[in-house]
Design a protein around this motif. Structure first.
Motif, PDB file in Angstrom:
ATOM      1  N   GLY A 102       0.135  -1.589  -0.333  1.00  0.00           N
ATOM      2  CA  GLY A 102       0.011   0.115  -0.266  1.00  0.00           C
ATOM      3  C   GLY A 102       0.927   1.074  -0.056  1.00  0.00           C
ATOM      4  N   LYS A 103       2.144   0.931   0.051  1.00  0.00           N
ATOM      5  CA  LYS A 103       3.003   2.052  -0.245  1.00  0.00           C
ATOM      6  C   LYS A 103       3.850   2.326  -1.226  1.00  0.00           C
ATOM      7  CE  LYS A 103       3.510   3.380   5.210  1.00  0.00           C
ATOM      8  NZ  LYS A 103       3.029   4.591   4.711  1.00  0.00           N
ATOM      9  N   ALA A 122      18.335   0.999  -5.164  1.00  0.00           N
ATOM     10  CA  ALA A 122      19.064   1.872  -4.266  1.00  0.00           C
ATOM     11  C   ALA A 122      19.259   1.815  -2.723  1.00  0.00           C
ATOM     12  CB  ALA A 122      19.792   3.047  -4.733  1.00  0.00           C
ATOM     13  N   SER A 123      18.875   0.841  -2.275  1.00  0.00           N
ATOM     14  CA  SER A 123      18.469   0.674  -0.306  1.00  0.00           C
ATOM     15  C   SER A 123      19.493   1.355   0.793  1.00  0.00           C
ATOM     16  CB  SER A 123      18.246  -0.755  -0.263  1.00  0.00           C
ATOM     17  OG  SER A 123      19.456  -1.425  -0.574  1.00  0.00           O
ATOM     18  N   THR A 124      20.654   1.497   0.316  1.00  0.00           N
ATOM     19  CA  THR A 124      21.303   2.631   0.859  1.00  0.00           C
ATOM     20  C   THR A 124      21.703   4.157   0.309  1.00  0.00           C
ATOM     21  OG1 THR A 124      23.452   2.215  -0.157  1.00  0.00           O
ATOM     22  CG2 THR A 124      22.915   0.265   1.282  1.00  0.00           C
ATOM     23  N   THR A 125      21.177   4.275  -0.331  1.00  0.00           N
ATOM     24  CA  THR A 125      20.953   6.378  -0.175  1.00  0.00           C
ATOM     25  C   THR A 125      20.247   6.225   0.711  1.00  0.00           C
ATOM     26  OG1 THR A 125      20.630   7.734  -2.265  1.00  0.00           O
ATOM     27  CG2 THR A 125      18.842   6.108  -1.729  1.00  0.00           C
ATOM     28  N   THR A 126      21.004   8.063   1.434  1.00  0.00           N
ATOM     29  CA  THR A 126      20.147   9.066   1.783  1.00  0.00           C
ATOM     30  C   THR A 126      18.844   9.612   1.163  1.00  0.00           C
ATOM     31  OG1 THR A 126      21.401  10.669   1.031  1.00  0.00           O
ATOM     32  CG2 THR A 126      22.576   9.667   2.921  1.00  0.00           C
ATOM     33  N   ASN A 127      18.830   9.829   0.264  1.00  0.00           N
ATOM     34  CA  ASN A 127      17.143  10.020  -0.751  1.00  0.00           C
ATOM     35  C   ASN A 127      16.555   8.954  -0.300  1.00  0.00           C
ATOM     36  OD1 ASN A 127      18.285  13.258  -0.393  1.00  0.00           O
ATOM     37  ND2 ASN A 127      19.388  12.163  -3.325  1.00  0.00           N
ATOM     38  N   GLN A 128      15.256   8.583   0.604  1.00  0.00           N
ATOM     39  CA  GLN A 128      14.369   7.675  -0.027  1.00  0.00           C
ATOM     40  C   GLN A 128      13.701   8.405   1.053  1.00  0.00           C
ATOM     41  OE1 GLN A 128      15.727   4.137   1.752  1.00  0.00           O
ATOM     42  NE2 GLN A 128      17.274   3.822   1.883  1.00  0.00           N
ATOM     43  N   ALA A 129      12.487   8.036   0.754  1.00  0.00           N
ATOM     44  CA  ALA A 129      11.636   8.165   0.620  1.00  0.00           C
ATOM     45  C   ALA A 129      10.131   7.609   0.718  1.00  0.00           C
ATOM     46  CB  ALA A 129      10.051   9.774   0.354  1.00  0.00           C
ATOM     47  N   SER A 130       9.057   7.375   1.117  1.00  0.00           N
ATOM     48  CA  SER A 130       8.228   6.911   0.270  1.00  0.00           C
ATOM     49  C   SER A 130       6.497   7.285   0.629  1.00  0.00           C
ATOM     50  CB  SER A 130       7.665   5.470   1.091  1.00  0.00           C
ATOM     51  OG  SER A 130       7.315   6.132   3.239  1.00  0.00           O
ATOM     52  N   VAL A 131       5.323   7.324   0.418  1.00  0.00           N
ATOM     53  CA  VAL A 131       4.101   8.531   0.462  1.00  0.00           C
ATOM     54  C   VAL A 131       2.651   7.271   0.149  1.00  0.00           C
ATOM     55  CG1 VAL A 131       4.082   8.026  -1.924  1.00  0.00           C
ATOM     56  CG2 VAL A 131       2.906   9.999  -1.004  1.00  0.00           C
ATOM     57  N   ASP A 132       2.224   6.665   0.940  1.00  0.00           N
ATOM     58  CA  ASP A 132       0.959   5.909   1.466  1.00  0.00           C
ATOM     59  C   ASP A 132       0.163   5.823  -0.616  1.00  0.00           C
ATOM     60  OD1 ASP A 132       0.973   5.234   3.399  1.00  0.00           O
ATOM     61  OD2 ASP A 132      -0.867   6.843   4.371  1.00  0.00           O
ATOM     62  N   ALA A 140      -5.880  13.376  -3.391  1.00  0.00           N
ATOM     63  CA  ALA A 140      -4.631  12.947  -3.428  1.00  0.00           C
ATOM     64  C   ALA A 140      -3.428  13.453  -1.887  1.00  0.00           C
ATOM     65  CB  ALA A 140      -3.544  13.697  -4.706  1.00  0.00           C
ATOM     66  N   ILE A 141      -3.242  11.475  -1.538  1.00  0.00           N
ATOM     67  CA  ILE A 141      -1.970  12.619  -1.120  1.00  0.00           C
ATOM     68  C   ILE A 141      -0.439  12.416  -1.496  1.00  0.00           C
ATOM     69  CG2 ILE A 141      -0.264  11.075   1.369  1.00  0.00           C
ATOM     70  CD1 ILE A 141      -2.655   8.968   0.590  1.00  0.00           C
ATOM     71  N   ILE A 142       0.256  13.487  -0.259  1.00  0.00           N
ATOM     72  CA  ILE A 142       1.448  14.086  -1.163  1.00  0.00           C
ATOM     73  C   ILE A 142       2.695  13.598  -0.067  1.00  0.00           C
ATOM     74  CG2 ILE A 142       2.980  15.800  -2.144  1.00  0.00           C
ATOM     75  CD1 ILE A 142      -0.255  16.800  -3.254  1.00  0.00           C
ATOM     76  N   PHE A 150       6.068  13.901  -3.574  1.00  0.00           N
ATOM     77  CA  PHE A 150       5.697  11.938  -4.108  1.00  0.00           C
ATOM     78  C   PHE A 150       4.423  12.080  -3.967  1.00  0.00           C
ATOM     79  CE2 PHE A 150       9.810  12.654  -2.440  1.00  0.00           C
ATOM     80  CZ  PHE A 150      10.989  11.557  -3.018  1.00  0.00           C
ATOM     81  N   PHE A 151       4.107  11.173  -4.654  1.00  0.00           N
ATOM     82  CA  PHE A 151       3.053  10.729  -5.837  1.00  0.00           C
ATOM     83  C   PHE A 151       2.715   9.677  -6.124  1.00  0.00           C
ATOM     84  CE2 PHE A 151      -0.882  10.230  -8.028  1.00  0.00           C
ATOM     85  CZ  PHE A 151      -2.161  10.415  -6.764  1.00  0.00           C
ATOM     86  N   ALA A 152       1.463   8.857  -5.884  1.00  0.00           N
ATOM     87  CA  ALA A 152       1.433   7.414  -6.496  1.00  0.00           C
ATOM     88  C   ALA A 152       0.074   7.285  -6.381  1.00  0.00           C
ATOM     89  CB  ALA A 152       2.393   6.597  -5.671  1.00  0.00           C
ATOM     90  N   GLY A 153      -0.805   7.213  -7.166  1.00  0.00           N
ATOM     91  CA  GLY A 153      -2.252   6.446  -7.322  1.00  0.00           C
ATOM     92  C   GLY A 153      -3.061   6.999  -9.049  1.00  0.00           C
TER      93      GLY A 153
END
Length: 218
Positions: A102-103, A122-132, A140-142, A150-153
């Motif tokens: 769901g994310k 690239a799971s070790t990068t410091t640039n990581q995020a997630s969105v529902d 819209a969830i941002i 970030f957005f997905a849907g």
């Protein structure tokens, strides 16, 4: 660290300074009608002109109602935004997006561990995020993180194409499109992934080449 490899299934290329648009609605034989089918790729300057927005749409021609309500991002598919900053047509940076429970999870922009057809998250990068992942018909969830958005849907398909008139032109029965024409994709939806990134993170104010790929887990 567990490394997961993905192999390319389809790609759409665009070259961007301010705006790039490419479209490929279910006509790639290897992925036609599949969850890795890229329909459109957009890259354009954000409302904040210090940012660039990247949009990848997949799973085109989803009907309104149950078709879209039941649609979901494929957890075995990686969407990879590629950015070439020195015009050698090889990705110098990537932004990766992959769905889970769901994310939508994002990694980058970051220099890839390898270029070409294979990718490792690239799971070790410091640039990581997630969105529902936003639900059909819901607001819209941002998510904001590391200066990015970030957005997905699901979204209404923004691509305008009058296929009937196009067919008439190809057949030699018409010389131009109607104005405004008939939107073949009206009432259909796509699954969208949207990222807004500061230009300073992807090459500043210089010209970039950018393309998006979908890669299926092997």
């Amino acid at each position: 660290m567990k490394k997961t490899k993905f192999l390319i299934s389809t790609a759409v290329l665009g070259i961007a300074t301010l705006v790039a648009i490419a479209a490929d609605h279910i006509d790639a034989p290897a992925v036609q009608g599949g969850t890795s089918d890229i329909t459109d790729f957009y890259a354009f300057e954000g409302e904040d002109d210090s940012n660039i927005a990247f949009v990848a749409n997949v799973q085109g021609l989803l009907g309104a109602g149950s078709d879209t309500q039941n649609a979901a991002f494929d957890e075995n598919v990686l969407i990879e935004f590629n950015i070439d900053t020195n015009d050698d047509k090889v990705e110098d940076l990537v932004i990766q997006a992959t769905a889970r429970d769901g994310k939508m999870y994002f990694f980058g922009p970051v220099a890839p561990s390898q270029t070409g057809l294979n990718s490792t998250i690239a799971s070790t990068t410091t640039n990581q995020a997630s969105v529902d992942i936003s639900a059909y018909g819901a607001s819209a969830i941002i998510e904001n993180a590391n200066g990015m958005k970030f957005f997905a849907g699901p979204r209404d398909d923004p691509f305008f194409m009058d296929f009937a008139q196009y067919g008439q032109i190809i057949a030699g029965n018409a010389s131009s499109f109607n104005s405004p024409g008939t939107d073949t994709f009206a009432g259909t939806n796509v699954m969208s992934i949207v990222i807004e990134v500061p230009k300073s993170m992807i090459g500043g104010s210089g010209t970039i080449n950018t393309w998006v790929e979908s890669k299926r887990k092997q």
